[in-house]
Design a protein around this motif. Structure first.
Motif, PDB file in Angstrom:
ATOM      1  N   VAL A 129      14.893  26.505  37.356  1.00 27.51           N
ATOM      2  CA  VAL A 129      16.029  26.104  37.119  1.00 27.51           C
ATOM      3  C   VAL A 129      16.648  25.458  38.175  1.00 27.51           C
ATOM      4  O   VAL A 129      16.693  25.904  39.339  1.00 27.51           O
ATOM      5  N   LEU A 130      16.788  24.151  37.963  1.00 27.34           N
ATOM      6  CA  LEU A 130      17.393  23.074  39.111  1.00 27.34           C
ATOM      7  C   LEU A 130      18.563  22.673  38.685  1.00 27.34           C
ATOM      8  O   LEU A 130      18.852  22.113  37.728  1.00 27.34           O
ATOM      9  N   ARG A 131      19.599  23.038  39.445  1.00 29.76           N
ATOM     10  CA  ARG A 131      20.910  22.456  39.388  1.00 29.76           C
ATOM     11  C   ARG A 131      21.237  21.721  40.698  1.00 29.76           C
ATOM     12  O   ARG A 131      21.069  22.186  41.929  1.00 29.76           O
ATOM     13  N   ALA A 132      22.036  20.577  40.461  1.00 32.80           N
ATOM     14  CA  ALA A 132      22.485  19.651  41.763  1.00 32.80           C
ATOM     15  C   ALA A 132      23.757  19.060  41.272  1.00 32.80           C
ATOM     16  O   ALA A 132      23.851  18.670  40.205  1.00 32.80           O
ATOM     17  N   LYS A 133      24.472  18.673  42.411  1.00 27.30           N
ATOM     18  CA  LYS A 133      25.527  17.718  42.070  1.00 27.30           C
ATOM     19  C   LYS A 133      26.049  16.663  43.222  1.00 27.30           C
ATOM     20  O   LYS A 133      25.353  17.212  44.247  1.00 27.30           O
ATOM     21  N   GLY A 134      26.832  15.988  43.210  1.00 28.44           N
ATOM     22  CA  GLY A 134      26.976  15.027  43.974  1.00 28.44           C
ATOM     23  C   GLY A 134      26.051  14.244  44.613  1.00 28.44           C
ATOM     24  O   GLY A 134      24.999  13.821  43.744  1.00 28.44           O
ATOM     25  N   ALA A 135      25.796  13.970  46.053  1.00 33.65           N
ATOM     26  CA  ALA A 135      24.759  13.032  46.367  1.00 33.65           C
ATOM     27  C   ALA A 135      23.334  13.545  46.149  1.00 33.65           C
ATOM     28  O   ALA A 135      22.660  12.869  46.073  1.00 33.65           O
ATOM     29  N   ASN A 136      23.265  14.946  46.057  1.00 37.39           N
ATOM     30  CA  ASN A 136      21.819  15.679  45.836  1.00 37.39           C
ATOM     31  C   ASN A 136      21.414  15.297  44.459  1.00 37.39           C
ATOM     32  O   ASN A 136      20.394  15.280  44.227  1.00 37.39           O
ATOM     33  N   ALA A 137      22.405  15.046  43.487  1.00 36.65           N
ATOM     34  CA  ALA A 137      22.131  14.859  42.143  1.00 36.65           C
ATOM     35  C   ALA A 137      21.691  13.459  41.947  1.00 36.65           C
ATOM     36  O   ALA A 137      21.064  13.055  40.853  1.00 36.65           O
ATOM     37  N   LEU A 138      22.395  12.528  42.706  1.00 33.83           N
ATOM     38  CA  LEU A 138      22.464  11.120  42.450  1.00 33.83           C
ATOM     39  C   LEU A 138      21.086  10.559  42.307  1.00 33.83           C
ATOM     40  O   LEU A 138      20.708   9.824  41.310  1.00 33.83           O
ATOM     41  N   GLY A 139      20.236  10.668  43.466  1.00 33.77           N
ATOM     42  CA  GLY A 139      18.924  10.110  43.464  1.00 33.77           C
ATOM     43  C   GLY A 139      17.951  10.433  42.215  1.00 33.77           C
ATOM     44  O   GLY A 139      17.516   9.617  41.714  1.00 33.77           O
ATOM     45  N   LEU A 140      17.984  11.796  41.821  1.00 30.51           N
ATOM     46  CA  LEU A 140      17.070  12.451  40.878  1.00 30.51           C
ATOM     47  C   LEU A 140      17.703  11.952  39.543  1.00 30.51           C
ATOM     48  O   LEU A 140      16.874  11.558  38.657  1.00 30.51           O
ATOM     49  N   LYS A 141      19.004  11.815  39.457  1.00 29.07           N
ATOM     50  CA  LYS A 141      19.599  11.331  37.989  1.00 29.07           C
ATOM     51  C   LYS A 141      19.390   9.862  37.778  1.00 29.07           C
ATOM     52  O   LYS A 141      19.028   9.620  36.709  1.00 29.07           O
ATOM     53  N   GLN A 142      19.555   9.219  38.803  1.00 30.40           N
ATOM     54  CA  GLN A 142      19.117   7.659  38.697  1.00 30.40           C
ATOM     55  C   GLN A 142      17.763   7.406  38.174  1.00 30.40           C
ATOM     56  O   GLN A 142      17.335   6.742  37.498  1.00 30.40           O
ATOM     57  N   SER A 143      16.748   8.299  38.877  1.00 28.31           N
ATOM     58  CA  SER A 143      15.396   8.236  38.721  1.00 28.31           C
ATOM     59  C   SER A 143      15.091   8.437  37.257  1.00 28.31           C
ATOM     60  O   SER A 143      14.414   7.990  36.439  1.00 28.31           O
ATOM     61  N   LEU A 144      15.688   9.903  36.774  1.00 28.62           N
ATOM     62  CA  LEU A 144      15.765  10.072  35.273  1.00 28.62           C
ATOM     63  C   LEU A 144      16.023   9.338  34.361  1.00 28.62           C
ATOM     64  O   LEU A 144      15.555   9.057  33.347  1.00 28.62           O
ATOM     65  N   LEU A 145      17.103   8.408  34.563  1.00 23.26           N
ATOM     66  CA  LEU A 145      17.693   7.427  33.666  1.00 23.26           C
ATOM     67  C   LEU A 145      16.975   5.962  33.660  1.00 23.26           C
ATOM     68  O   LEU A 145      16.656   5.230  32.730  1.00 23.26           O
ATOM     69  N   LEU A 146      16.393   5.710  35.144  1.00 20.90           N
ATOM     70  CA  LEU A 146      16.118   4.467  35.195  1.00 20.90           C
ATOM     71  C   LEU A 146      14.456   4.526  35.195  1.00 20.90           C
ATOM     72  O   LEU A 146      13.801   3.168  35.065  1.00 20.90           O
ATOM     73  N   SER A 147      13.783   5.152  35.933  1.00 22.48           N
ATOM     74  CA  SER A 147      12.554   5.181  36.255  1.00 22.48           C
ATOM     75  C   SER A 147      11.467   5.250  35.110  1.00 22.48           C
ATOM     76  O   SER A 147      11.917   5.948  34.043  1.00 22.48           O
ATOM     77  N   GLU A 148      10.218   4.799  35.051  1.00 15.86           N
ATOM     78  CA  GLU A 148       9.160   5.025  34.208  1.00 15.86           C
ATOM     79  C   GLU A 148       8.453   6.257  34.480  1.00 15.86           C
ATOM     80  O   GLU A 148       7.407   6.458  33.604  1.00 15.86           O
ATOM     81  N   ASP A 149       8.591   6.892  35.502  1.00 19.90           N
ATOM     82  CA  ASP A 149       7.828   8.108  35.908  1.00 19.90           C
ATOM     83  C   ASP A 149       8.337   8.973  34.870  1.00 19.90           C
ATOM     84  O   ASP A 149       9.238   9.283  34.720  1.00 19.90           O
ATOM     85  N   LYS A 150       7.254  10.111  34.684  1.00 20.08           N
ATOM     86  CA  LYS A 150       7.596  11.250  33.660  1.00 20.08           C
ATOM     87  C   LYS A 150       8.435  12.083  34.624  1.00 20.08           C
ATOM     88  O   LYS A 150       8.551  12.233  35.611  1.00 20.08           O
ATOM     89  N   PRO A 151       9.313  12.851  33.780  1.00 16.47           N
ATOM     90  CA  PRO A 151      10.255  13.652  34.401  1.00 16.47           C
ATOM     91  C   PRO A 151       9.681  14.893  35.099  1.00 16.47           C
ATOM     92  O   PRO A 151      10.024  15.247  36.391  1.00 16.47           O
ATOM     93  N   SER A 152       8.362  15.224  34.907  1.00 13.56           N
ATOM     94  CA  SER A 152       7.643  16.132  35.578  1.00 13.56           C
ATOM     95  C   SER A 152       7.197  15.609  37.093  1.00 13.56           C
ATOM     96  O   SER A 152       7.447  16.373  38.011  1.00 13.56           O
ATOM     97  N   GLU A 153       7.034  14.494  37.284  1.00 10.95           N
ATOM     98  CA  GLU A 153       6.411  13.938  38.501  1.00 10.95           C
ATOM     99  C   GLU A 153       7.518  13.726  39.349  1.00 10.95           C
ATOM    100  O   GLU A 153       7.813  13.942  40.348  1.00 10.95           O
TER     101      GLU A 153
END
Length: 346
Positions: free
Chosen positions: A243-267
């Motif tokens: 279970v991974l929870r993050a907020k603020g700056a720590n969430a930002l990079g992963l959230k942007q990648s999940l929304l915009l990247s073509e990589d699989k969520p697992s990667e």
């Protein structure tokens, strides 16, 4: 200066431009097309001049008024709710594209053109959002800022190119003024990305303004919570759930990648956790809305080796051995420059 020693980079230190002595120079007077021109006498004068230039580019069109009505349909008639909705719309629907010729480095394109083209640079997007908010009855001011990689520059002199490299928006709400950056794609309304925090700012106002500072988030605003539950096998490997929870700056990079990247969520999760021998088998839940303050992901994993086996003993590895810190050990020598956590480079 003579016999100047070579500049040496310090681990996690400021860049060359922040560390070495420098001289800032500007023209005091010059001629432009035969007309005498002079430099701005103060930061207030710079702000006031820019306000006039922005005003000439802020007139709304009928299409913009129709758009505001459509975007705000069903939104409560309350300044914060309207500002939040229009901010999120501008972040998502107006693409970033910088086309700057002459004074275009400091003066935005007309809001009507940004509306028609659906693209613009930072000041175009800030000025366009300002025009939309004005239609909705919410006051705001484009604001110059030094977007940095961990250490902002101090204000030096009232000149167009001397202090700022970015433009955001100051939104005036009942009882508070919020700085927002519409060039972002995943930062919640009312927050700033790390590159805009603790930075020198200058509001573009009708009567001018003095330089100020942008707010800074706290450690609690940028927390991580990682929970791993696993069964350890005799060969030293482990399988389980995360279970991974993050907020603020720590969430930002992963959230942007999940929304915009073509990589699989697992990667993406594997890269984010940066654990040796980790394999993400599945990501079963992704709660990462574009402008949410926090994200949560759940799934399953396999870890190649969580045991240290030597003759006569078996030891469970510590978390810092499985997930090494990306902050280096600093030497004991006295530092010459501040320690800088360079968010932009990580």
């Amino acid at each position: 200066a003579t016999d100047t020693p070579m500049w040496k980079t310090e681990v996690w230190g400021g860049s060359f431009g922040y560390d070495v002595p420098h001289i800032a120079v500007r023209l005091k007077k010059w001629k432009e097309n035969g007309k005498d021109e002079s430099a701005f006498a103060s930061a207030t004068a710079l702000s006031q001049w820019l306000y006039g230039e922005y005003q000439n580019k802020s007139a709304p069109s009928a299409d913009m008024k129709d758009l505001v009505a459509a975007v705000l349909k069903g939104v409560p008639d309350e300044p914060r709710a309207k500002a939040k909705k229009l901010y999120e719309w501008a972040c998502e629907e107006v693409q970033y594209c910088a086309i700057e010729i002459g004074y275009g480095g400091w003066v935005p394109h007309a809001a009507q053109d940004v509306h028609s083209n659906r693209y613009g640079d930072c000041k175009d997007k800030a000025n366009y959002l300002r025009a939309l908010l004005d239609i909705a009855g919410v006051k705001s001011h484009p604001t110059l800022i030094d977007s940095h990689s961990g250490l902002a520059r101090e204000f030096e002199m009232p000149a167009l190119g001397a202090n700022f490299n970015h433009a955001i928006l100051a939104v005036e709400l009942p009882g508070e003024t919020l700085l927002v950056d519409p060039t972002e794609r995943a930062v919640p309304f009312g927050q700033l990305p790390p590159r805009d925090q603790d930075s020198t700012v200058l509001a573009i106002a009708p009567n001018g303004a003095e330089p100020g500072k942008s707010p800074v988030s706290t450690a609690e605003d940028n927390a991580n919570d990682i929970q791993l539950t696993a069964d350890v096998k005799t060969d030293g490997s482990a399988t389980g759930t995360f279970v991974l929870r993050a907020k603020g700056a720590n969430a930002l990079g992963l959230k942007q990648s999940l929304l915009l990247s073509e990589d699989k969520p697992s990667e993406l999760v594997k890269k984010w956790l940066h654990m040796a021998g980790l394999k993400i088998n599945s990501v079963d839940k992704i709660d990462a809305a574009p402008f949410a303050e926090a994200i949560e992901l759940k799934g399953t994993f396999t870890l190649r080796n969580v045991l240290a086996v030597v003759p006569g003993s078996t030891t469970l590895l510590r978390m810092e051995e499985l997930m090494p810190s990306n902050v280096p050990v600093l030497p004991d020598d006295p530092r010459r420059t501040p320690f800088v956590r360079q968010w932009l480079n990580k």
